[in-house]
Structure formats: C-alpha cells, structure tokens
Design a protein around this motif. Structure first.
Motif, PDB file in Angstrom:
ATOM      1  N   ILE A  15       0.530   3.635   6.740  1.00 14.30           N
ATOM      2  CA  ILE A  15      -0.894   3.995   5.465  1.00 14.30           C
ATOM      3  C   ILE A  15      -1.229   3.074   5.063  1.00 14.30           C
ATOM      4  CG2 ILE A  15      -1.329   5.179   3.373  1.00 14.30           C
ATOM      5  CD1 ILE A  15      -0.626   6.923   5.969  1.00 14.30           C
ATOM      6  N   VAL A  16      -2.499   2.363   4.914  1.00 12.29           N
ATOM      7  CA  VAL A  16      -2.677   1.308   4.170  1.00 12.29           C
ATOM      8  C   VAL A  16      -3.680   1.337   2.686  1.00 12.29           C
ATOM      9  CG1 VAL A  16      -4.567  -0.819   4.638  1.00 12.29           C
ATOM     10  CG2 VAL A  16      -3.492   0.602   6.872  1.00 12.29           C
ATOM     11  N   HIS A  30       1.867   0.420   4.702  1.00 13.38           N
ATOM     12  CA  HIS A  30       3.046   0.693   4.380  1.00 13.38           C
ATOM     13  C   HIS A  30       3.793   1.259   5.896  1.00 13.38           C
ATOM     14  CE1 HIS A  30       4.189   1.075   0.345  1.00 13.38           C
ATOM     15  NE2 HIS A  30       3.546   0.105   0.533  1.00 13.38           N
ATOM     16  N   PHE A  31       4.160   0.802   6.857  1.00 16.00           N
ATOM     17  CA  PHE A  31       4.802   0.973   8.118  1.00 16.00           C
ATOM     18  C   PHE A  31       6.013   2.514   7.750  1.00 16.00           C
ATOM     19  CE2 PHE A  31       2.527  -2.619   8.595  1.00 16.00           C
ATOM     20  CZ  PHE A  31       2.556  -2.139   9.567  1.00 16.00           C
ATOM     21  N   GLU A 328       0.403   1.587  -4.846  1.00 15.02           N
ATOM     22  CA  GLU A 328       0.305   3.180  -5.839  1.00 15.02           C
ATOM     23  C   GLU A 328      -0.652   4.468  -4.360  1.00 15.02           C
ATOM     24  OE1 GLU A 328       2.414   4.084  -7.462  1.00 15.02           O
ATOM     25  OE2 GLU A 328       3.224   2.030  -8.504  1.00 15.02           O
ATOM     26  N   LEU A 329      -1.781   3.323  -3.915  1.00 17.89           N
ATOM     27  CA  LEU A 329      -2.373   3.707  -2.951  1.00 17.89           C
ATOM     28  C   LEU A 329      -1.630   4.185  -1.808  1.00 17.89           C
ATOM     29  CD1 LEU A 329      -6.072   2.041  -3.981  1.00 17.89           C
ATOM     30  CD2 LEU A 329      -5.580   4.397  -4.383  1.00 17.89           C
ATOM     31  N   ALA A 330      -1.155   3.560  -1.507  1.00 16.85           N
ATOM     32  CA  ALA A 330      -0.265   3.697   0.055  1.00 16.85           C
ATOM     33  C   ALA A 330       0.780   4.707   0.075  1.00 16.85           C
ATOM     34  CB  ALA A 330       0.303   2.504   0.387  1.00 16.85           C
ATOM     35  N   ASN A 331       1.330   4.598  -1.165  1.00 12.55           N
ATOM     36  CA  ASN A 331       2.244   5.704  -1.780  1.00 12.55           C
ATOM     37  C   ASN A 331       1.892   6.870  -1.650  1.00 12.55           C
ATOM     38  OD1 ASN A 331       4.202   4.304  -1.335  1.00 12.55           O
ATOM     39  ND2 ASN A 331       3.721   4.053  -3.571  1.00 12.55           N
ATOM     40  N   LEU A 332       0.331   7.166  -2.263  1.00 11.37           N
ATOM     41  CA  LEU A 332      -0.576   8.400  -2.709  1.00 11.37           C
ATOM     42  C   LEU A 332      -0.528   9.003  -1.061  1.00 11.37           C
ATOM     43  CD1 LEU A 332      -1.785   8.309  -5.739  1.00 11.37           C
ATOM     44  CD2 LEU A 332       0.461   9.543  -5.417  1.00 11.37           C
TER      45      LEU A 332
END
Length: 346
Positions: A15-16, A30-31, A328-332
């Motif tokens: 997720i980028v 995030h991998f 935060e964008l990668a987390n969401l």
C-alpha cells in the motif's frame, strides 16, 4: 482466477500512501505479508505546486514491477467535501448534500463523511499515471490522527497542510460534530500577487528615471583590468562576479520566503478558524458546545512560533503535534484494502 490464487501468497501486498502538498510530494510504501506489516519505505520528492513528480511515478512503478499487488492511497483534493453530524441519508439534504452527487461513508456515533463524485474523478485524473486505488478523505486522516486525544471536552482539530487546512470539531464518543475544508494556496497567491504588483509599480517608476544613471555608476565602479595578459582571466572573472559576500545565500533566501509564506498561511488559516467556529456556534444544524482547545497536526514542520499566532488571534489554547500524512494514508489504504478484500473486490 486459479492462477491468481496460486501466485497470490507468493507476493506481499503493498500500500503506497502519496501526499502532494505545495512543493513537496511524500511517498510511504507499506509492505504486508500474512496480514502483518513487514517493512516500509519513505521517500520525499520536490515538485511544482500540486503536481505529481515524474521521479515519484518512476519510484512507485519500480515497486509495482516487482510486486504486482501494489495499491495507491491518496488524499481527496475536492473543494466539495466535508463531514455531517448525522448518519441518516434523509437528513443529508438539510446540509445541502445530494446523496446522488456524492460518495459517502457513515460511521458509528452518528456521523458521515462525503466527497463529490466530480471531486473523486478530478483526484483520479491527477494520479492518472499511477492510478488511485483508494481516495481517502482528509477528514478521515484527521480523525485517525486525533482519536487517541479525544476527551470529554470539545476540541477543534486542524490538519495544517501548506496548500489547505482540514478542521474537525469533536469530543470523546461523539463522532464529528462539525467539519470544514479550506484552500490556503489560492489565498496566499492572491495576497502575494497584490504585494508583487505594488512593488513592481514602484520599481517601474524608479527604473525609468534611474536606469541609465545606475548603469553608468556600475560601469565606472569597475576597476581597470589588464586584458593584454591571459593570466589575468581569473582577475577579470572576479571583477565581473563582483563582491557578493553580503548577498544572502540561495538556501537562506528560499527559507526566508517560505517563512513569509507560512506567516501568510497562518494568518489566513486563523481567519478561516474564526469563521468556522462562528458557524459552529450560530448554526442550529449543529449541537454546538464551547470549544476549549485547538489541536494542530503539523505534517511539514511549520515553525511552532508561527503557528502560535492562531492562539493570539483566537484566544484559545493551541497544542501542536507532528504527523506523517503519507504514512496515515498507507494505514487507511490498508484498512480499505481489507474491506474490499472481504467483499471479494480485490
């Protein structure tokens, strides 16, 4: 489909998160493997205001070339977006929101977030080179950042980017009571244009009368140089360069300009904050309570003393925290991925 299921466990899910703010593009990748975060990468790129830099595109494309299950998560930049302190569709019209013209999501504690369909299309067009798999509302980013600080008293939370600000009024177990999204960049540009035009008019008058005199003064100030000797080339270069030891360095000059721009941003933001609070207190649509504090999330390290101007203008206590919007964008984005996966849509 069988091939897809066969190779799926062999690759991680990437997720980028991509945030573009003013002249900066931040990218966090995030991998995930087996539902766990196994590693992450952070990159920052300089760019023209609001543009996705080609260097960032190439960087993400390299990740995708090695990992086919890569998804991008980006902010919505639509002017038409917000939060509603209701989760009932029939009440959206009270806020001037047509359900058919927006994408929306409802949450516990009776609140909703929406983005116009046109705004989502504009955002996806902005990221056309990469694709935008998950378009995340800045209100969700702000709520996610703020949730661990909720208390029984009402607070105004501000996500302070250089291009825009996102505001949310809430307290513990109450969802979103009020929200606002404001563009700063156009306001700053308008103010600086007025200043530049004013200075240019004055400079034109001065230049028309003094340009010839200044030129003669400059020429007469150049010391004589012996041009008959090639060895004196260095001397000539030094004379032509002039003595610029008193001139500000380019980095320092750039920093001073940024500080001036940030000062203008904060002044403009303070006016928006006052306007938003007045709307929250006076509009019968909102269950308003006294806002006791302003909490600012500062992703791009605007100087704290500059942000503290908001406290002087609003007369409310201001607390400032750092944050990483791309992270935060990668987390969401991963939360969204899990939701779509459960529905069989990814």
């Amino acid at each position: 489909m069988n091939l897809f299921r066969l190779i799926r466990p062999l690759f991680p899910t990437i997720i980028v998160g991509i945030e573009i703010d003013n002249k900066t593009c931040n990218v966090v990748a995030h991998f995930y493997k087996g539902g766990k975060l196994i590693s992450s990468q952070n990159k920052e790129f300089r760019t023209n205001p609001g543009e996705l830099p080609i260097q960032a595109v190439r960087y993400i494309q390299k990740i995708h070339a090695k990992n086919p299950f890569t998804y991008t998560s980006v902010l919505s930049y639509s002017i038409i977006q917000g939060v509603l302190n209701t989760d009932k569709e029939e009440e959206f019209k009270n806020f001037g929101v047509n359900c058919a013209e927006v994408a929306y999501k409802r949450f516990d504690n009776n609140w909703s977030v929406f983005v116009s369909n046109e705004g989502i299309a504009e955002t996806k067009k902005r990221f056309l080179r990469l694709g935008a798999d998950f378009v995340i509302s800045p209100f969700l980013v702000l709520y996610h950042l703020a949730k661990d600080t909720f208390q029984d008293t009402c607070k105004l939370y501000v996500l302070f980017q250089r291009s825009n600000i996102t505001m949310l009024v809430t307290k513990k177990n109450c969802g979103a009571l009020f929200g606002g999204y404001y563009i700063l960049e156009s306001e700053i540009d308008a103010e600086l244009t007025v200043v530049r035009n004013s200075l240019s008019e004055d400079e034109d008058d001065i230049q028309q009368t003094d340009i010839e005199k200044d030129l003669q003064d400059e020429l007469s100030g150049i010391e004589e140089v012996d041009l008959s000797n090639d060895a004196n080339d260095d001397e000539l270069i030094e004379v032509l360069k002039g003595n610029d030891t008193d001139a500000p360095k380019s980095d320092e000059d750039q920093e001073n300009r940024e500080d001036l721009n940030d000062f203008s941003r904060v002044n403009t933001a303070a006016k928006f904050i006052q306007s938003a609070l007045n709307e929250f207190y006076s509009n019968a649509l909102y269950d308003s309570e006294f806002v006791s504090e302003i909490v600012i999330f500062n992703p791009h390290d605007i100087k704290q003393e500059t942000l503290q101007q908001i406290q002087q203008i609003t007369m409310l206590e201001v607390n400032i925290f750092s944050c990483d919007i791309a992270k935060e964008l990668a987390n969401l984005g991963y939360d969204s991925y899990q939701s779509f996966k459960a529905k069989g849509q990814v």
